[in-house]
Write a protein that holds these residues in place. Structure first.
Motif, PDB file in Angstrom:
ATOM      1  N   ALA A 258       0.668  -1.203   0.051  1.00 42.24           N
ATOM      2  CA  ALA A 258      -0.021   0.214   0.051  1.00 42.24           C
ATOM      3  C   ALA A 258       0.767   1.384   0.150  1.00 42.24           C
ATOM      4  O   ALA A 258       0.710   2.199  -0.841  1.00 42.24           O
ATOM      5  CB  ALA A 258      -0.852   0.098   1.196  1.00 42.24           C
ATOM      6  N   GLU A 259       1.949   1.253   0.807  1.00 39.75           N
ATOM      7  CA  GLU A 259       2.951   2.246   0.965  1.00 39.75           C
ATOM      8  C   GLU A 259       3.588   2.702  -0.550  1.00 39.75           C
ATOM      9  O   GLU A 259       3.681   3.770  -0.942  1.00 39.75           O
ATOM     10  CB  GLU A 259       4.039   2.285   2.043  1.00 39.75           C
ATOM     11  CG  GLU A 259       4.853   3.227   1.869  1.00 39.75           C
ATOM     12  CD  GLU A 259       5.879   3.240   3.116  1.00 39.75           C
ATOM     13  OE1 GLU A 259       6.990   3.945   2.896  1.00 39.75           O
ATOM     14  OE2 GLU A 259       5.781   2.431   3.861  1.00 39.75           O
TER      15      GLU A 259
ATOM     16  N   SER B 286       2.444   1.715  -3.394  1.00 39.54           N
ATOM     17  CA  SER B 286       1.450   2.334  -4.553  1.00 39.54           C
ATOM     18  C   SER B 286       1.368   4.004  -4.199  1.00 39.54           C
ATOM     19  O   SER B 286       1.049   4.498  -5.059  1.00 39.54           O
ATOM     20  CB  SER B 286      -0.071   1.543  -4.387  1.00 39.54           C
ATOM     21  OG  SER B 286       0.175   0.337  -5.142  1.00 39.54           O
ATOM     22  N   ARG B 287       0.979   4.223  -2.840  1.00 39.00           N
ATOM     23  CA  ARG B 287       0.724   5.752  -2.541  1.00 39.00           C
ATOM     24  C   ARG B 287       1.739   6.563  -2.667  1.00 39.00           C
ATOM     25  O   ARG B 287       1.613   7.685  -3.035  1.00 39.00           O
ATOM     26  CB  ARG B 287       0.445   5.719  -0.981  1.00 39.00           C
ATOM     27  CG  ARG B 287      -0.136   6.733  -0.440  1.00 39.00           C
ATOM     28  CD  ARG B 287      -0.630   6.656   1.107  1.00 39.00           C
ATOM     29  NE  ARG B 287       0.237   6.251   1.828  1.00 39.00           N
ATOM     30  CZ  ARG B 287       0.429   5.151   2.657  1.00 39.00           C
ATOM     31  NH1 ARG B 287      -0.283   4.203   2.264  1.00 39.00           N
ATOM     32  NH2 ARG B 287       1.498   4.741   3.086  1.00 39.00           N
ATOM     33  N   LEU B 288       3.415   6.118  -2.542  1.00 38.96           N
ATOM     34  CA  LEU B 288       4.262   7.215  -2.492  1.00 38.96           C
ATOM     35  C   LEU B 288       5.394   6.809  -3.434  1.00 38.96           C
ATOM     36  O   LEU B 288       6.478   7.514  -3.638  1.00 38.96           O
ATOM     37  CB  LEU B 288       4.915   6.903  -1.105  1.00 38.96           C
ATOM     38  CG  LEU B 288       3.912   7.376   0.002  1.00 38.96           C
ATOM     39  CD1 LEU B 288       4.717   7.291   1.360  1.00 38.96           C
ATOM     40  CD2 LEU B 288       3.401   8.961  -0.082  1.00 38.96           C
ATOM     41  N   HIS B 289       5.263   5.705  -4.215  1.00 41.65           N
ATOM     42  CA  HIS B 289       6.443   5.335  -5.359  1.00 41.65           C
ATOM     43  C   HIS B 289       5.708   5.042  -6.444  1.00 41.65           C
ATOM     44  O   HIS B 289       4.733   5.715  -6.762  1.00 41.65           O
ATOM     45  CB  HIS B 289       7.254   4.185  -4.371  1.00 41.65           C
ATOM     46  CG  HIS B 289       7.800   4.510  -3.260  1.00 41.65           C
ATOM     47  ND1 HIS B 289       9.039   5.245  -3.076  1.00 41.65           N
ATOM     48  CD2 HIS B 289       7.072   4.419  -1.822  1.00 41.65           C
ATOM     49  CE1 HIS B 289       9.270   5.190  -1.733  1.00 41.65           C
ATOM     50  NE2 HIS B 289       8.301   4.874  -1.055  1.00 41.65           N
ATOM     51  N   TYR B 290       6.617   4.338  -7.410  1.00 44.35           N
ATOM     52  CA  TYR B 290       6.102   4.285  -8.762  1.00 44.35           C
ATOM     53  C   TYR B 290       6.138   2.819  -9.348  1.00 44.35           C
ATOM     54  O   TYR B 290       7.018   2.245  -9.801  1.00 44.35           O
ATOM     55  CB  TYR B 290       7.301   4.774  -9.547  1.00 44.35           C
ATOM     56  CG  TYR B 290       7.385   6.320  -9.390  1.00 44.35           C
ATOM     57  CD1 TYR B 290       6.706   7.328  -9.854  1.00 44.35           C
ATOM     58  CD2 TYR B 290       8.182   6.823  -8.176  1.00 44.35           C
ATOM     59  CE1 TYR B 290       6.662   8.697  -9.520  1.00 44.35           C
ATOM     60  CE2 TYR B 290       8.308   8.157  -7.702  1.00 44.35           C
ATOM     61  CZ  TYR B 290       7.614   8.970  -8.547  1.00 44.35           C
ATOM     62  OH  TYR B 290       7.629  10.351  -8.022  1.00 44.35           O
TER      63      TYR B 290
ATOM     64  N   HIS C 299       0.914  -7.441  -7.225  1.00 47.69           N
ATOM     65  CA  HIS C 299       0.551  -6.070  -6.964  1.00 47.69           C
ATOM     66  C   HIS C 299       1.082  -5.122  -8.190  1.00 47.69           C
ATOM     67  O   HIS C 299       0.311  -4.469  -8.377  1.00 47.69           O
ATOM     68  CB  HIS C 299       1.120  -5.761  -5.804  1.00 47.69           C
ATOM     69  CG  HIS C 299       0.857  -4.319  -5.368  1.00 47.69           C
ATOM     70  ND1 HIS C 299      -0.477  -3.922  -4.616  1.00 47.69           N
ATOM     71  CD2 HIS C 299       1.413  -3.251  -5.247  1.00 47.69           C
ATOM     72  CE1 HIS C 299      -0.460  -2.743  -4.546  1.00 47.69           C
ATOM     73  NE2 HIS C 299       0.716  -2.263  -4.724  1.00 47.69           N
ATOM     74  N   CYS C 300       2.429  -5.477  -8.510  1.00 51.48           N
ATOM     75  CA  CYS C 300       2.925  -4.578  -9.489  1.00 51.48           C
ATOM     76  C   CYS C 300       3.988  -5.627 -10.223  1.00 51.48           C
ATOM     77  O   CYS C 300       5.041  -6.076  -9.265  1.00 51.48           O
ATOM     78  CB  CYS C 300       3.421  -3.204  -8.825  1.00 51.48           C
ATOM     79  SG  CYS C 300       4.789  -3.369  -7.519  1.00 51.48           S
TER      80      CYS C 300
END
Length: 150
Positions: free
Chosen positions: A6-7, A9-13, A44-45
């Motif tokens: 979650a972090e 996705s929220r703060l990175h790329y 997730h990515c």
């Protein structure tokens, strides 16, 4: 892994998620299975950069299609004299430094992570017992290589 992802996705790329078919194709190509942490990450990515987008990035968590044996990534040779066949780069630090998993050293359910520098490989330093531990420390690093002194 859920709060770390979650972090991320929220703060990175992060990149788009890998599909189960992409993961299966990767596992067939390399001949080993992702551990639970790496599987969660790739679902997730399929790769990400931390702190900055490409090309201005230290932490480039590689997409499945870019994961190769460490000896190929660092030395450009896939032969035993260039390093163990069981090591696969998962992070390119963009400065001749790589982070890899060693599938021969699976610790229970987790794959340990190691630091490998172009100038000293195949010598390597263990820096995390799992991808979850690595990601947590990387996210807290302020964009520095957390395992290096100073």
């Amino acid at each position: 892994m859920t709060p770390l992802l979650a972090e991320l996705s929220r703060l990175h790329y992060p990149g788009p998620p890998a599909t189960p078919a992409q993961i299966a194709a990767f596992e067939a190509r390399v001949g080993w299975k992702l551990d639970e942490d790496l599987r969660a990450f790739y679902l997730h990515c399929n790769g990400a950069t931390l702190f900055a987008p490409l090309p201005d990035v230290n932490y480039h968590l590689l997409p499945l299609e870019r994961i190769v044996r460490t000896r190929i990534a660092i030395l450009g040779r896939d032969e035993d004299s260039a390093g163990p066949a069981s090591q696969y780069c998962v992070v390119d630090m963009q400065d001749g430094d790589y982070v890899f998993v060693d599938v021969a050293q699976r610790a229970g359910a987790s794959l340990p992570l190691f630091d490998a520098w172009h100038e000293t490989y195949p010598a390597a330093k263990r820096i995390a017992s799992s991808f979850e531990e690595f990601l947590e420390k990387a996210l807290q690093s302020g964009n520095s290589s957390f395992w290096l002194d100073g």
